[in-house]
Motif scaffolding. Structure first.
Motif, mmCIF file in Angstrom:
data_model
loop_
_atom_site.group_PDB
_atom_site.id
_atom_site.type_symbol
_atom_site.label_atom_id
_atom_site.label_comp_id
_atom_site.label_asym_id
_atom_site.label_seq_id
_atom_site.Cartn_x
_atom_site.Cartn_y
_atom_site.Cartn_z
ATOM 1 N N LEU A 46 5.847 19.947 -78.670
ATOM 2 C CA LEU A 46 4.408 20.117 -78.477
ATOM 3 C C LEU A 46 3.681 19.878 -79.787
ATOM 4 N N LYS A 47 2.389 19.672 -79.677
ATOM 5 C CA LYS A 47 1.560 19.513 -80.857
ATOM 6 C C LYS A 47 0.690 20.736 -81.013
ATOM 7 N N VAL A 48 0.487 21.158 -82.254
ATOM 8 C CA VAL A 48 -0.350 22.323 -82.492
ATOM 9 C C VAL A 48 -1.283 22.041 -83.672
ATOM 10 N N GLU A 49 -2.532 22.389 -83.476
ATOM 11 C CA GLU A 49 -3.533 22.175 -84.527
ATOM 12 C C GLU A 49 -3.738 23.488 -85.262
ATOM 13 N N ALA A 50 -3.630 23.461 -86.586
ATOM 14 C CA ALA A 50 -3.815 24.690 -87.363
ATOM 15 C C ALA A 50 -4.161 24.322 -88.789
ATOM 16 N N ASP A 52 -2.958 25.695 -91.556
ATOM 17 C CA ASP A 52 -1.770 25.633 -92.414
ATOM 18 C C ASP A 52 -0.516 25.893 -91.582
ATOM 19 N N GLU A 53 0.639 25.732 -92.239
ATOM 20 C CA GLU A 53 1.903 25.827 -91.517
ATOM 21 C C GLU A 53 2.160 27.238 -91.004
ATOM 22 N N THR A 54 1.763 28.238 -91.769
ATOM 23 C CA THR A 54 1.997 29.630 -91.348
ATOM 24 C C THR A 54 1.280 29.920 -90.035
ATOM 25 N N THR A 55 0.014 29.503 -89.945
ATOM 26 C CA THR A 55 -0.744 29.719 -88.715
ATOM 27 C C THR A 55 -0.099 28.960 -87.558
ATOM 28 N N ALA A 56 0.314 27.725 -87.822
ATOM 29 C CA ALA A 56 0.947 26.926 -86.781
ATOM 30 C C ALA A 56 2.210 27.615 -86.268
ATOM 31 N N LYS A 57 3.003 28.143 -87.201
ATOM 32 C CA LYS A 57 4.233 28.858 -86.833
ATOM 33 C C LYS A 57 3.920 30.037 -85.925
ATOM 34 N N GLU A 58 2.877 30.789 -86.301
ATOM 35 C CA GLU A 58 2.492 31.954 -85.494
ATOM 36 C C GLU A 58 2.106 31.533 -84.079
ATOM 37 N N LYS A 59 1.352 30.435 -83.972
ATOM 38 C CA LYS A 59 0.906 29.964 -82.650
ATOM 39 C C LYS A 59 2.103 29.573 -81.787
ATOM 40 N N ILE B 35 -2.734 24.213 -78.778
ATOM 41 C CA ILE B 35 -1.466 23.589 -78.395
ATOM 42 C C ILE B 35 -1.702 22.527 -77.328
ATOM 43 N N SER B 36 -1.141 21.344 -77.564
ATOM 44 C CA SER B 36 -1.316 20.253 -76.604
ATOM 45 C C SER B 36 -0.033 19.427 -76.535
ATOM 46 N N ASN B 37 -0.067 18.416 -75.661
ATOM 47 C CA ASN B 37 1.058 17.471 -75.541
ATOM 48 C C ASN B 37 2.414 18.138 -75.354
ATOM 49 N N VAL B 38 2.475 19.145 -74.493
ATOM 50 C CA VAL B 38 3.766 19.790 -74.245
ATOM 51 C C VAL B 38 4.624 18.867 -73.387
ATOM 52 N N ARG B 39 5.825 18.637 -73.827
ATOM 53 C CA ARG B 39 6.786 17.872 -73.021
ATOM 54 C C ARG B 39 8.079 18.659 -72.932
ATOM 55 N N ILE B 40 8.648 18.698 -71.746
ATOM 56 C CA ILE B 40 9.805 19.560 -71.528
ATOM 57 C C ILE B 40 11.017 18.749 -71.124
ATOM 58 N N GLY B 41 12.088 18.940 -71.868
ATOM 59 C CA GLY B 41 13.343 18.270 -71.558
ATOM 60 C C GLY B 41 14.480 19.266 -71.572
ATOM 61 N N LYS B 42 15.687 18.767 -71.773
ATOM 62 C CA LYS B 42 16.852 19.641 -71.771
ATOM 63 C C LYS B 42 17.512 19.666 -73.146
ATOM 64 N N HIS B 43 18.047 20.834 -73.483
ATOM 65 C CA HIS B 43 18.853 20.942 -74.690
ATOM 66 C C HIS B 43 20.246 21.365 -74.254
ATOM 67 N N ILE B 44 21.242 20.583 -74.621
ATOM 68 C CA ILE B 44 22.601 20.859 -74.165
ATOM 69 C C ILE B 44 23.522 20.987 -75.366
#
Lengths: 83, 83
Positions: A46-50, A52-59, B35-44
């Protein structure tokens, strides 16, 4: 800043993974007897807009806990890179 | 030697991922509009026994092509580490 997250969600070790068990058996039928212990989970990007990295991690952490991962049966790990 | 493979299987970019779309929408409802562009696949994950890494790679590749991945709709990547 836009970050791209790669999330892995796996069934916890203590829990039987019936899908994985079925696939392990099928490997034998395909002549791939060397393959064992198949476990199947989810891979989510997924893509996340934030700012900084810390905020992105939290989201991403919130998204995993509230929506993506069932913490009773699954664990999650993720990595974050700037897109 | 025993190797552990981590395989990611994702729907190809050109294909609509309805599960991912639904999750993207739910993110908004949870207050995670960033959060956008969520794509879901498999992790094996799986274990493979082989004499060397090249053979192990071939076996995992065969498993992906023959059983795990639907090449029309999905792509796969994997990493291999000695267990």
């Amino acid at each position: 800043m836009i970050f791209k997250a790669e999330i892995d969600i796996m069934p916890i070790e203590a829990i039987l993974d019936p899908q994985g068990k079925a696939v392990t058996q099928s490997m034998g039928n395909l002549g791939l007897n060397e393959i064992s212990n198949v476990r199947i989970g989810k891979h989510i990007t997924l893509k996340v807009e934030a700012n900084d990295e810390t905020t992105a991690k939290e989201k991403v952490d919130t998204a995993c806990k509230k929506l993506l991962c069932n913490l009773i049966m699954e664990t999650y790990t993720f990595t974050l890179v700037q897109a």
